[in-house]
Design a protein around this motif. Structure first.
Motif, PDB file in Angstrom:
ATOM      1  N   ILE A  19       0.778  -1.164   0.060  1.00  0.00           N
ATOM      2  CA  ILE A  19      -0.071  -0.247  -0.018  1.00  0.00           C
ATOM      3  C   ILE A  19       0.669   1.347   0.036  1.00  0.00           C
ATOM      4  CG2 ILE A  19      -1.547   1.229   1.395  1.00  0.00           C
ATOM      5  CD1 ILE A  19      -2.848  -1.541   2.158  1.00  0.00           C
ATOM      6  N   ARG A  20       1.960   1.088   0.887  1.00  0.00           N
ATOM      7  CA  ARG A  20       2.938   2.438   0.903  1.00  0.00           C
ATOM      8  C   ARG A  20       3.619   2.560  -0.360  1.00  0.00           C
ATOM      9  NH1 ARG A  20       8.098   3.964   1.299  1.00  0.00           N
ATOM     10  NH2 ARG A  20       8.540   2.005   1.198  1.00  0.00           N
ATOM     11  N   LEU A  21       4.100   1.714  -0.964  1.00  0.00           N
ATOM     12  CA  LEU A  21       4.895   1.705  -2.283  1.00  0.00           C
ATOM     13  C   LEU A  21       3.761   2.336  -3.277  1.00  0.00           C
ATOM     14  CD1 LEU A  21       6.964  -1.527  -2.241  1.00  0.00           C
ATOM     15  CD2 LEU A  21       7.586   0.943  -2.008  1.00  0.00           C
ATOM     16  N   ALA A  22       2.657   1.828  -3.410  1.00  0.00           N
ATOM     17  CA  ALA A  22       1.388   2.197  -4.366  1.00  0.00           C
ATOM     18  C   ALA A  22       1.228   3.613  -4.251  1.00  0.00           C
ATOM     19  CB  ALA A  22       0.392   1.491  -4.245  1.00  0.00           C
ATOM     20  N   ALA A  23       1.048   4.107  -2.794  1.00  0.00           N
ATOM     21  CA  ALA A  23       0.848   5.453  -2.637  1.00  0.00           C
ATOM     22  C   ALA A  23       2.179   6.441  -3.047  1.00  0.00           C
ATOM     23  CB  ALA A  23       0.786   5.650  -1.080  1.00  0.00           C
ATOM     24  N   VAL A  24       3.254   5.775  -2.939  1.00  0.00           N
ATOM     25  CA  VAL A  24       4.440   6.683  -3.228  1.00  0.00           C
ATOM     26  C   VAL A  24       4.313   6.872  -4.843  1.00  0.00           C
ATOM     27  CG1 VAL A  24       6.947   6.480  -3.795  1.00  0.00           C
ATOM     28  CG2 VAL A  24       6.028   6.298  -1.542  1.00  0.00           C
ATOM     29  N   GLU A  25       4.076   5.909  -5.744  1.00  0.00           N
ATOM     30  CA  GLU A  25       4.062   5.863  -7.238  1.00  0.00           C
ATOM     31  C   GLU A  25       2.809   6.810  -7.535  1.00  0.00           C
ATOM     32  OE1 GLU A  25       2.712   2.929 -10.789  1.00  0.00           O
ATOM     33  OE2 GLU A  25       3.433   2.083  -8.997  1.00  0.00           O
ATOM     34  N   LEU A  26       1.654   6.876  -6.696  1.00  0.00           N
ATOM     35  CA  LEU A  26       0.624   7.568  -7.520  1.00  0.00           C
ATOM     36  C   LEU A  26       0.768   9.145  -7.027  1.00  0.00           C
ATOM     37  CD1 LEU A  26      -2.363   4.873  -6.553  1.00  0.00           C
ATOM     38  CD2 LEU A  26      -1.424   5.587  -8.671  1.00  0.00           C
ATOM     39  N   PHE A  27       1.274   9.399  -5.816  1.00  0.00           N
ATOM     40  CA  PHE A  27       1.506  10.735  -5.370  1.00  0.00           C
ATOM     41  C   PHE A  27       2.491  11.139  -6.203  1.00  0.00           C
ATOM     42  CE2 PHE A  27       0.438   9.371  -0.880  1.00  0.00           C
ATOM     43  CZ  PHE A  27      -0.980  10.151  -0.838  1.00  0.00           C
ATOM     44  N   ALA A  28       3.475  10.430  -6.765  1.00  0.00           N
ATOM     45  CA  ALA A  28       4.428  10.924  -7.649  1.00  0.00           C
ATOM     46  C   ALA A  28       3.964  11.310  -9.068  1.00  0.00           C
ATOM     47  CB  ALA A  28       5.731   9.918  -7.830  1.00  0.00           C
ATOM     48  N   ARG A  29       2.777  10.508  -9.408  1.00  0.00           N
ATOM     49  CA  ARG A  29       2.426  10.654 -10.696  1.00  0.00           C
ATOM     50  C   ARG A  29       1.172  11.568 -10.914  1.00  0.00           C
ATOM     51  NH1 ARG A  29       0.122   5.213 -12.939  1.00  0.00           N
ATOM     52  NH2 ARG A  29       2.152   4.611 -12.610  1.00  0.00           N
ATOM     53  N   HIS A  30       0.510  11.481  -9.679  1.00  0.00           N
ATOM     54  CA  HIS A  30      -0.814  12.374  -9.780  1.00  0.00           C
ATOM     55  C   HIS A  30      -0.901  13.565  -8.745  1.00  0.00           C
ATOM     56  CE1 HIS A  30      -2.662   9.583 -12.668  1.00  0.00           C
ATOM     57  NE2 HIS A  30      -2.308   8.568 -11.733  1.00  0.00           N
ATOM     58  N   GLY A  31       0.095  13.513  -8.078  1.00  0.00           N
ATOM     59  CA  GLY A  31       0.236  14.898  -6.941  1.00  0.00           C
ATOM     60  C   GLY A  31      -0.729  14.238  -5.600  1.00  0.00           C
ATOM     61  N   TYR A  32      -0.644  14.943  -4.489  1.00  0.00           N
ATOM     62  CA  TYR A  32      -1.498  14.560  -3.545  1.00  0.00           C
ATOM     63  C   TYR A  32      -3.065  14.638  -3.776  1.00  0.00           C
ATOM     64  CZ  TYR A  32      -3.537  14.910   1.358  1.00  0.00           C
ATOM     65  OH  TYR A  32      -4.216  14.850   2.456  1.00  0.00           O
ATOM     66  N   ARG A  33      -3.103  15.713  -4.142  1.00  0.00           N
ATOM     67  CA  ARG A  33      -4.664  15.968  -4.422  1.00  0.00           C
ATOM     68  C   ARG A  33      -5.245  15.073  -5.584  1.00  0.00           C
ATOM     69  NH1 ARG A  33      -6.187  22.049  -5.214  1.00  0.00           N
ATOM     70  NH2 ARG A  33      -5.205  21.815  -2.991  1.00  0.00           N
ATOM     71  N   SER A 119      11.284   8.854  -3.784  1.00  0.00           N
ATOM     72  CA  SER A 119      10.188   9.268  -2.696  1.00  0.00           C
ATOM     73  C   SER A 119      10.399  10.877  -1.831  1.00  0.00           C
ATOM     74  CB  SER A 119      10.506   8.298  -1.498  1.00  0.00           C
ATOM     75  OG  SER A 119      10.261   7.064  -1.984  1.00  0.00           O
ATOM     76  N   LEU A 120      11.581  11.103  -1.870  1.00  0.00           N
ATOM     77  CA  LEU A 120      11.729  12.502  -1.396  1.00  0.00           C
ATOM     78  C   LEU A 120      11.454  13.595  -2.277  1.00  0.00           C
ATOM     79  CD1 LEU A 120      15.458  11.961  -0.115  1.00  0.00           C
ATOM     80  CD2 LEU A 120      13.408  12.679   1.237  1.00  0.00           C
ATOM     81  N   LEU A 121      11.686  13.406  -3.892  1.00  0.00           N
ATOM     82  CA  LEU A 121      11.223  14.335  -4.795  1.00  0.00           C
ATOM     83  C   LEU A 121       9.605  14.583  -4.641  1.00  0.00           C
ATOM     84  CD1 LEU A 121      13.426  13.190  -7.891  1.00  0.00           C
ATOM     85  CD2 LEU A 121      13.211  15.823  -6.647  1.00  0.00           C
ATOM     86  N   MET A 122       8.935  13.116  -4.482  1.00  0.00           N
ATOM     87  CA  MET A 122       7.521  13.186  -4.438  1.00  0.00           C
ATOM     88  C   MET A 122       7.026  14.130  -3.398  1.00  0.00           C
ATOM     89  SD  MET A 122       4.951  11.915  -2.683  1.00  0.00           S
ATOM     90  CE  MET A 122       5.760  10.423  -1.682  1.00  0.00           C
ATOM     91  N   VAL A 123       7.705  13.891  -2.348  1.00  0.00           N
ATOM     92  CA  VAL A 123       7.137  14.500  -1.018  1.00  0.00           C
ATOM     93  C   VAL A 123       7.371  16.039  -0.969  1.00  0.00           C
ATOM     94  CG1 VAL A 123       7.893  15.007   1.414  1.00  0.00           C
ATOM     95  CG2 VAL A 123       7.668  12.508   0.658  1.00  0.00           C
ATOM     96  N   PHE A 124       8.634  16.467  -1.778  1.00  0.00           N
ATOM     97  CA  PHE A 124       8.871  17.618  -1.773  1.00  0.00           C
ATOM     98  C   PHE A 124       7.894  18.528  -2.859  1.00  0.00           C
ATOM     99  CE2 PHE A 124      12.265  17.453   1.112  1.00  0.00           C
ATOM    100  CZ  PHE A 124      12.829  18.541   1.126  1.00  0.00           C
ATOM    101  N   ARG A 125       7.855  17.763  -3.959  1.00  0.00           N
ATOM    102  CA  ARG A 125       7.106  18.548  -4.919  1.00  0.00           C
ATOM    103  C   ARG A 125       5.550  18.632  -4.561  1.00  0.00           C
ATOM    104  NH1 ARG A 125      10.177  15.133  -9.871  1.00  0.00           N
ATOM    105  NH2 ARG A 125      11.640  17.027 -10.373  1.00  0.00           N
ATOM    106  N   SER A 126       4.937  17.421  -3.972  1.00  0.00           N
ATOM    107  CA  SER A 126       3.707  17.609  -3.451  1.00  0.00           C
ATOM    108  C   SER A 126       3.569  18.589  -2.615  1.00  0.00           C
ATOM    109  CB  SER A 126       3.172  16.307  -2.876  1.00  0.00           C
ATOM    110  OG  SER A 126       3.281  15.124  -3.913  1.00  0.00           O
ATOM    111  N   ALA A 127       4.490  18.751  -1.471  1.00  0.00           N
ATOM    112  CA  ALA A 127       4.554  19.971  -0.556  1.00  0.00           C
ATOM    113  C   ALA A 127       4.337  21.185  -1.053  1.00  0.00           C
ATOM    114  CB  ALA A 127       5.461  19.663   0.486  1.00  0.00           C
ATOM    115  N   MET A 128       5.075  21.457  -2.273  1.00  0.00           N
ATOM    116  CA  MET A 128       5.090  22.760  -2.771  1.00  0.00           C
ATOM    117  C   MET A 128       3.857  23.057  -3.868  1.00  0.00           C
ATOM    118  SD  MET A 128       8.935  23.478  -4.170  1.00  0.00           S
ATOM    119  CE  MET A 128       9.319  21.873  -5.034  1.00  0.00           C
TER     120      MET A 128
END
Length: 214
Positions: A19-33, A119-128
């Motif tokens: 579940i966590r790995l799927a979330a990382v992939e989808l957050f990176a692809r589609h953003g948090y929202r 994962s770090l890129l996904m977190v930073f980009r989503s936060a911005m």
């Protein structure tokens, strides 16, 4: 809330990690929202109820992703227990030991690793990009990185110093990895640490507002 089906603890942990790995992939692809609990479940191959069982909400999934990406507990040993190790009592320059330099190196080493960088890129980009993600990032980073750092600083205004160092690190990784800017993005790690470390040392232990000691 649906309970996790009975089974070996290892199987449950495997599903949680899927579940966590799927979330990382989808957050990176589609953003948090743009990421939903249902989409995470579909990508992980589980029922949405299991996402809720293991994490409780999309917000908590993202918080876990932030924690796993940052792994703050691995960074903090780079900042020694300064109260015990400071040479200030002997009249030496308190920045000579370079705790800020070690913190910069430890933080950048995580980014240098391709496996953790995604994962770090996904977190930073989503936060911005998203206020909700930004708020979650501040809560996790503040509680697990800034507060512990501030508690280790035996100098006036420790909370301010921790925030200053964090701002330095965020700006550094943004210009080096998130939105790469040359020549910073092309420098080797040792050169970057040599350039930024003295400023981090000064922010942690020096007199605020004074230039770092060469």
């Amino acid at each position: 809330m649906t309970a996790e089906p009975s089974g070996p603890d290892g199987a449950q942990e495997n599903r949680r990690e899927l579940i966590r790995l799927a979330a990382v992939e989808l957050f990176a692809r589609h953003g948090y929202r743009g990421t939903t609990v249902r989409a995470i479940a579909e990508r992980a191959g589980v029922d949405p109820a299991l996402v809720m069982y293991h994490y409780g909400s999309k917000e908590k999934v993202f918080s876990v992703v932030i924690r796993e990406a940052m792994r703050a507990e691995e960074l903090l040993p780079e900042l020694p227990e300064l109260l015990d190790e400071l040479p200030g009592a002997q009249g030496e320059n308190p920045t000579q030991r370079g705790p800020g330099s070690r913190l910069v190196r430890g933080f950048l080493t995580r980014w240098e690793d391709a496996a953790s960088r995604s994962s770090l890129l996904m977190v930073f980009r989503s936060a911005m990009e998203h206020p909700e993600a930004s708020q979650l990032f501040r809560e996790v980073a503040g509680g697990e990185l800034l507060v512990p750092i501030a508690r280790r600083i035996p100098a006036p205004d420790p909370e301010l110093r921790a925030v200053l160092v964090a701002s330095l690190l965020v700006g550094l990784v943004t210009g080096r990895y998130v939105v790469p800017i040359g020549p910073l993005a092309d420098m080797d790690l040792d050169t970057v640490v040599d350039l930024y470390g003295p400023y981090a040392d000064a922010m942690l232990l020096g007199r605020l507002g004074s230039p770092p000691v060469p």
